[in-house]
Design a protein around this motif. Structure first.
Motif, mmCIF file in Angstrom:
data_model
loop_
_atom_site.group_PDB
_atom_site.id
_atom_site.type_symbol
_atom_site.label_atom_id
_atom_site.label_comp_id
_atom_site.label_asym_id
_atom_site.label_seq_id
_atom_site.Cartn_x
_atom_site.Cartn_y
_atom_site.Cartn_z
ATOM 1 N N ARG A 43 0.918 -1.227 0.022
ATOM 2 C CA ARG A 43 -0.065 -0.052 -0.080
ATOM 3 C C ARG A 43 1.107 1.321 0.094
ATOM 4 O O ARG A 43 0.186 2.420 -0.003
ATOM 5 C CB ARG A 43 -0.844 0.015 1.256
ATOM 6 C CG ARG A 43 -1.630 -1.380 1.504
ATOM 7 C CD ARG A 43 -2.765 -1.501 0.299
ATOM 8 N NE ARG A 43 -3.540 -0.568 -0.282
ATOM 9 C CZ ARG A 43 -3.870 -0.464 -1.707
ATOM 10 N NH1 ARG A 43 -3.401 -1.452 -2.336
ATOM 11 N NH2 ARG A 43 -4.691 0.434 -2.036
ATOM 12 N N HIS A 44 2.170 1.148 0.056
ATOM 13 C CA HIS A 44 3.020 2.376 -0.047
ATOM 14 C C HIS A 44 2.975 3.100 -1.367
ATOM 15 O O HIS A 44 3.006 2.336 -2.489
ATOM 16 C CB HIS A 44 4.620 1.859 0.073
ATOM 17 C CG HIS A 44 5.443 2.771 0.103
ATOM 18 N ND1 HIS A 44 5.989 3.406 -1.275
ATOM 19 C CD2 HIS A 44 6.168 3.506 1.064
ATOM 20 C CE1 HIS A 44 6.897 4.360 -0.726
ATOM 21 N NE2 HIS A 44 6.895 4.394 0.582
ATOM 22 N N GLN A 45 2.352 4.320 -1.491
ATOM 23 C CA GLN A 45 1.819 5.012 -2.557
ATOM 24 C C GLN A 45 3.031 5.013 -3.759
ATOM 25 O O GLN A 45 2.309 4.410 -4.817
ATOM 26 C CB GLN A 45 1.655 6.505 -2.218
ATOM 27 C CG GLN A 45 0.888 7.102 -3.318
ATOM 28 C CD GLN A 45 0.365 8.461 -2.471
ATOM 29 O OE1 GLN A 45 1.103 8.947 -1.556
ATOM 30 N NE2 GLN A 45 -0.431 9.044 -3.101
ATOM 31 N N PHE A 46 4.320 5.285 -3.294
ATOM 32 C CA PHE A 46 5.168 5.183 -4.623
ATOM 33 C C PHE A 46 5.344 3.583 -5.152
ATOM 34 O O PHE A 46 5.229 3.402 -6.505
ATOM 35 C CB PHE A 46 6.568 5.614 -4.411
ATOM 36 C CG PHE A 46 7.694 5.655 -5.282
ATOM 37 C CD1 PHE A 46 7.370 6.426 -6.195
ATOM 38 C CD2 PHE A 46 8.498 4.680 -5.160
ATOM 39 C CE1 PHE A 46 8.623 6.249 -7.313
ATOM 40 C CE2 PHE A 46 9.618 4.483 -6.089
ATOM 41 C CZ PHE A 46 9.548 5.167 -7.241
ATOM 42 N N ARG A 47 5.353 2.669 -4.270
ATOM 43 C CA ARG A 47 5.599 1.230 -4.935
ATOM 44 C C ARG A 47 4.676 0.859 -5.443
ATOM 45 O O ARG A 47 4.625 -0.328 -6.239
ATOM 46 C CB ARG A 47 6.265 0.604 -3.743
ATOM 47 C CG ARG A 47 7.766 1.040 -3.235
ATOM 48 C CD ARG A 47 8.186 0.104 -2.176
ATOM 49 N NE ARG A 47 8.422 -1.198 -2.698
ATOM 50 C CZ ARG A 47 9.027 -2.180 -1.653
ATOM 51 N NH1 ARG A 47 8.964 -2.002 -0.404
ATOM 52 N NH2 ARG A 47 9.235 -3.509 -2.339
ATOM 53 N N MET A 48 3.225 1.186 -5.138
ATOM 54 C CA MET A 48 2.128 0.359 -5.644
ATOM 55 C C MET A 48 2.032 0.634 -7.250
ATOM 56 O O MET A 48 1.597 -0.051 -7.977
ATOM 57 C CB MET A 48 0.914 0.961 -5.112
ATOM 58 C CG MET A 48 0.378 0.820 -3.799
ATOM 59 S SD MET A 48 -0.819 1.152 -2.971
ATOM 60 C CE MET A 48 -1.510 2.398 -3.981
#
Length: 181
Positions: A43-48
């Motif tokens: 759910r990490h914004q960048f890694r999604m």
């Protein structure tokens, strides 16, 4: 090793800091109920954007309150939840735990430590110069030091409140040091 929860925080939307709460509910295999980072997959914004199907090893972010004492000595005023953590602790050397250590919080909740939080440049947006205080390279060894807490997954859900005890159980040897997740 025993310690104590000093604060709990969650946020429904993506933002750098998380408001403190009277309690949070940990959901088995998901994370903090109502928190933007809860879920089975990352759910990490960048890694999604490029790894949306990876397992979420960052369901719960824990940070040691002792870091705030260290930062205050260096002129940075930081308090619980401001660096995005869900659970702030005292009396547990989080950064020294092995991968797979279990943290028993309060009456029922159990977290499994998965790794170190990788600090991002947004820390400098919060307080200019703070990133270099939570992320640095040891000139003698060339190794990086990460001080911005650990990440965990929920193995057994439950309510967690400030002042709850924390009991640490190490996994069987051989122990693996924490790495960034």
């Amino acid at each position: 090793m025993a310690g104590q929860v000093t604060a709990v925080s969650r946020n429904e939307g993506y933002s750098f800091s998380k408001p403190n709460r009277d309690s949070i509910r940990l959901l088995t295999g998901l994370g903090v109920e109502g928190d933007v980072h809860a879920g089975e997959t990352i759910r990490h914004q960048f890694r999604m954007t490029y790894e949306p199907n990876l397992p979420n090893l960052r369901q719960v972010h824990l940070m040691q309150e002792e870091l705030f004492d260290e930062l205050a000595f260096k002129g940075f005023q930081v308090s619980a939840g401001q660096l995005g953590e869900n659970i702030t602790t005292r009396g547990v050397e989080l950064l020294g735990l092995p991968t797979g250590a279990l943290l028993r919080l309060g009456e029922h909740a159990v977290l499994e430590v998965t790794g170190l939080r990788n600090p991002c440049s947004k820390i400098n947006d919060f307080r200019k110069g703070l990133l270099s205080e939570v992320f640095a390279m040891d000139p003698s060894s060339g190794e990086f030091t990460f001080k911005s807490g650990v990440m965990a997954v929920v193995r057994c859900g439950g309510i967690v409140r400030p002042d709850d005890p924390i009991r640490v159980e190490s996994p069987p040897p051989p122990h693996r040091p924490l790495e960034r997740v």
